[in-house]
Scaffold this active site. Structure first.
Site, PDB file in Angstrom:
ATOM      1  N   HIS A  72       3.039 -14.658  72.175  1.00 24.91           N
ATOM      2  CA  HIS A  72       3.526 -16.011  71.939  1.00 24.91           C
ATOM      3  C   HIS A  72       2.756 -16.997  72.816  1.00 24.91           C
ATOM      4  CE1 HIS A  72       7.694 -15.355  69.889  1.00 24.91           C
ATOM      5  NE2 HIS A  72       6.801 -14.465  69.487  1.00 24.91           N
ATOM      6  N   TYR A 201      14.865 -23.127  72.542  1.00 22.47           N
ATOM      7  CA  TYR A 201      15.916 -23.403  73.514  1.00 22.47           C
ATOM      8  C   TYR A 201      16.524 -24.748  73.159  1.00 22.47           C
ATOM      9  CZ  TYR A 201      13.966 -19.768  76.594  1.00 22.47           C
ATOM     10  OH  TYR A 201      13.522 -18.579  77.136  1.00 22.47           O
ATOM     11  N   PRO A 293      19.485 -15.548  82.568  1.00 22.23           N
ATOM     12  CA  PRO A 293      18.452 -15.177  81.603  1.00 22.23           C
ATOM     13  C   PRO A 293      17.698 -16.358  81.004  1.00 22.23           C
ATOM     14  CG  PRO A 293      20.631 -14.995  80.623  1.00 22.23           C
ATOM     15  CD  PRO A 293      20.846 -15.290  82.072  1.00 22.23           C
ATOM     16  N   LYS A 297      13.285 -14.200  83.236  1.00 28.61           N
ATOM     17  CA  LYS A 297      12.642 -13.716  84.455  1.00 28.61           C
ATOM     18  C   LYS A 297      13.167 -12.373  84.965  1.00 28.61           C
ATOM     19  CE  LYS A 297       9.670 -16.842  84.874  1.00 28.61           C
ATOM     20  NZ  LYS A 297       9.072 -16.422  83.628  1.00 28.61           N
ATOM     21  N   TYR A 384       7.016 -20.328  83.166  1.00 20.38           N
ATOM     22  CA  TYR A 384       7.499 -19.477  82.074  1.00 20.38           C
ATOM     23  C   TYR A 384       6.566 -18.288  81.850  1.00 20.38           C
ATOM     24  CZ  TYR A 384      10.124 -18.368  77.845  1.00 20.38           C
ATOM     25  OH  TYR A 384      10.915 -17.741  76.913  1.00 20.38           O
TER      26      TYR A 384
END
Length: 393
Positions: A72, A201, A293, A297, A384
């Site tokens: 991704h 998100y 979550p 991580k 990220y």
């Protein structure tokens, strides 16, 4: 029995450490409280940082991950109707993540362990640690009705938040930092195609939502719920309706629903234990730290611990570098606290909280700056995809 490294816990952390030690010819034995089926049944993370991917390759267990995992380049943030794609690859100069479920990681590591013939004991009861301050510590456990003692040089505590390892660091030495969040994630796993080829998100007045995936045919979705909620009160129909209400209309219209194959509510907490080493014991993964979550991580932090620990053990056995032992905790914790900060930030910014009016305004301003400035987007992307592993020197 004797070995060089005793590993408590056969989750991905313990299995990965064992496999990396095998590659370097360092004897190890793994002891696990649960059964193999129970370990495989844990439905958890699915986003792997590049550092984790590289460790799997270094351990020689990456064939299926490389063929089936999905790389991704970015993900989408939806904040009160505003949509912003975070182009991780461009913003970081080429870094990406891979979507490959923790269950599959564990399956691959289990297969490698079995193929190696290296000892692993499942369903081991009453695991105890002895003589940590000596040069010959040991662990003991019940196995099929017999008490087994395993002498070793070092012990790796990879047995999770509720394991026995952390409890063996004296209370006057161990310091624990914890924040428990006033909500949980209701998660559903379904054999349906993901609504998007990238993660979404979403922050909404009704609460947070996440659209994730495990493969091109299996999806993982989450919604924020109060901790008082019970799974049995959430039918599949109710879950899908609530998820759709928190997503942009065009995304909700494309959502393919179906029967859930797993449904659970996970509480969220931030937790760190210091130090992560005492005598001949090293903590790794959830035994030492937990993150919400939201930032993806948890499993990746465990991988960074394992990278540091296996590097240390190789240097100890191959170069006699016992001076590095006392550096383990500080080396790991530098990265851990940065990941804790990012996960706390993502959680605080994207969830509905009982903030006062000024806090809500400040959060709105923070998100507006972050999503609409190059510097803000780079910060999200860099964290990220994962900060570099600290080198143990």
């Amino acid at each position: 029995m004797k070995t060089q490294v005793a590993i408590i816990g056969a989750g991905p952390s313990g299995l990965l450490l064992g496999q990396l030690l095998n590659v370097h010819g360092i004897d190890n034995v793994i002891v696990e409280r649960q059964s193999p089926d129970y370990v495989l049944g844990r439905i958890r993370a699915g986003v792997l940082e590049q550092g984790f991917v590289d460790l799997m390759r270094e351990a020689g267990v990456s064939d299926r991950m490389d063929s089936e995992g999905e790389v991704h380049d970015g993900f989408e943030l939806v904040v009160n109707g505003q949509r912003k794609r975070i182009d991780m690859k461009t913003l970081t100069g080429g870094d990406t993540v891979m979507v490959y479920g923790q269950t599959e990681v564990t399956r691959d590591l289990m297969a490698a362990r079995q193929a190696s013939g290296t000892p692993i004991y499942y369903q081991s009861d009453d695991v105890q640690i002895h003589d940590l301050a000596s040069e010959q510590p040991s662990i003991s456990f019940d196995q099929q009705g017999e008490r087994v003692t395993l002498q070793c040089d070092y012990i790796a505590g990879c047995d999770g938040f509720h394991g026995v390892s952390r409890k063996n660091i004296p209370a006057d030495i161990l310091k624990e930092y914890e924040r428990v969040y006033p909500f949980g994630w209701l998660g559903v796993l379904s054999d349906t195609p993901p609504v998007s080829h990238e993660l979404i998100y979403a922050k909404h007045e009704r609460g947070f939502a996440l659209c994730s995936m495990r493969s091109s045919t299996r999806s993982r979705y989450y919604i924020q719920v109060p901790l008082t909620e019970k799974v049995e009160d959430w039918s599949d129909e109710r879950f899908w309706q609530e998820l759709k209400s928190r997503l942009p209309e065009d995304v909700a219209a494309k959502l393919v629903t179906g029967p859930s194959i797993e449904k659970s509510i996970a509480p969220l907490r931030s937790f760190v234990a210091e130090p992560m080493q005492h005598g001949r014991l090293f903590l790794a993964g959830d035994a030492a730290h937990i993150v919400p979550p939201t930032g993806a991580k948890g499993l990746n932090l465990a991988a960074s611990d394992i990278s540091t620990l296996y590097t240390l053990l190789v240097k100890v056995y191959k170069e006699g570098r016992t001076d590095l032992i006392e550096k383990y905790s500080a080396t790991c914790l530098r990265r851990i606290w940065k990941a804790e900060r990012f996960s706390w930030w993502m959680t605080s910014m994207l969830h509905s909280l009982d903030n006062d009016a000024i806090e809500r305004k400040l959060i709105d301003a923070e998100l507006d700056y972050t999503l609409n400035s190059l510097a803000g987007q780079k910060t999200i992307a860099e964290n990220y995809v994962g900060l570099p592993f600290d080198r143990l020197e």
